[in-house]
Design an enzyme around this catalytic site. Structure first.
Site, mmCIF file in Angstrom:
data_model
loop_
_atom_site.group_PDB
_atom_site.id
_atom_site.type_symbol
_atom_site.label_atom_id
_atom_site.label_comp_id
_atom_site.label_asym_id
_atom_site.label_seq_id
_atom_site.Cartn_x
_atom_site.Cartn_y
_atom_site.Cartn_z
ATOM 1 N N TYR A 97 0.943 -0.927 0.044
ATOM 2 C CA TYR A 97 0.052 0.034 0.061
ATOM 3 C C TYR A 97 0.947 1.155 0.100
ATOM 4 C CZ TYR A 97 -3.374 3.360 1.384
ATOM 5 O OH TYR A 97 -4.157 4.463 1.483
ATOM 6 N N LYS A 117 1.094 4.092 -3.143
ATOM 7 C CA LYS A 117 0.877 5.478 -3.001
ATOM 8 C C LYS A 117 2.160 6.505 -2.882
ATOM 9 C CE LYS A 117 -3.492 5.563 -1.755
ATOM 10 N NZ LYS A 117 -4.336 6.251 -2.288
#
Length: 237
Positions: A142, A146
């Site tokens: 994750y 990002k």
């Protein structure tokens, strides 16, 4: 300066807590129309809100959305995915690809597809929702996706500025939504986040650090890695 008044806004992930707030607040600030997109769009009972099917991981779905929303002046890349557990080595190929496609490739391809539409408007906006975790790699895949989106947003900003497209990158820690339901740490109210984002956008800001976590993590980027990740040296920061 960019303004929401009279704007035509497209929000990805509009069914979620942050997305819903973007839809409502855009209208409250005078937007003429909002395309509320999701894989399975819901009814909104407001003629100004246009439900629109959009899967950001599907090129055909992106093309259909662009064809249906040629009047968009503000694109908000809000849709995102998070694995059920942290880590970057423990996930399956499918889990890794799903996060890369949703959190990085989806927003990038959507921005690329809408770039000619937005560039033709003379004054337009792209808002990309990053995460404080783009600067803090404890969330594994994750965080990686990002961080990639953050970099892509910087590139988009440089390429689209000559065409009058203002690109805003948003960093935030935990937000009080279903995605963070199991988190006990402090969480930002989605309404506060969206208000900050739109205030900054209308003020012409390029970046939003929506909470103290984001401010602290950006400041730490210049610090030695052992300070940011004390587990590397075995000492507390």
């Amino acid at each position: 300066m960019p303004s929401l008044n009279g704007a035509v806004v497209l929000v990805t992930g509009a069914n979620g807590g942050i997305g819903t707030q973007f839809v409502r607040e855009a209208l409250a600030r005078g937007a003429a129309k909002v395309y509320a997109t999701a894989r399975t769009p819901r009814a909104w009972n407001d003629d100004r809100i246009i439900p629109l099917a959009l899967d950001v991981t599907d090129p055909a779905s992106i093309r259909a959305a662009v064809d249906a929303a040629q009047d968009v002046t503000v694109l908000i890349n809000n849709a995102g995915a998070s694995p059920s557990t942290p880590g970057i080595l423990s996930h399956t190929d499918e889990e890794i690809r799903a996060n890369v496609e949703t959190n990085f490739l989806g927003p990038l391809f959507l921005a690329r597809a809408f770039a000619p539409v937005l560039s033709a408007k003379g004054e337009a906006v792209i808002i990309d929702i990053h995460s404080a975790l783009s600067w803090y790699a404890v969330a594994g895949i994750y965080s990686a996706t990002k961080a990639a989106l953050w970099s892509a947003t910087n590139s988009l900003r440089l390429e689209l500025a000559p065409a009058g497209v203002h690109v805003v990158g948003v960093h935030v820690g935990y937000v009080d939504t279903a995605m963070a339901a199991e988190v006990s740490d402090p969480k930002l109210d989605p309404a506060v986040l969206v208000s900050e984002v739109f205030d900054a956008t209308e003020a012409g800001a390029h970046e939003v650090l929506a909470d103290d976590t984001s401010v602290q993590l950006k400041a730490a980027l210049s610090a030695p890695l052992e300070f940011v990740y004390p587990q590397l040296s075995g000492t507390a920061a």
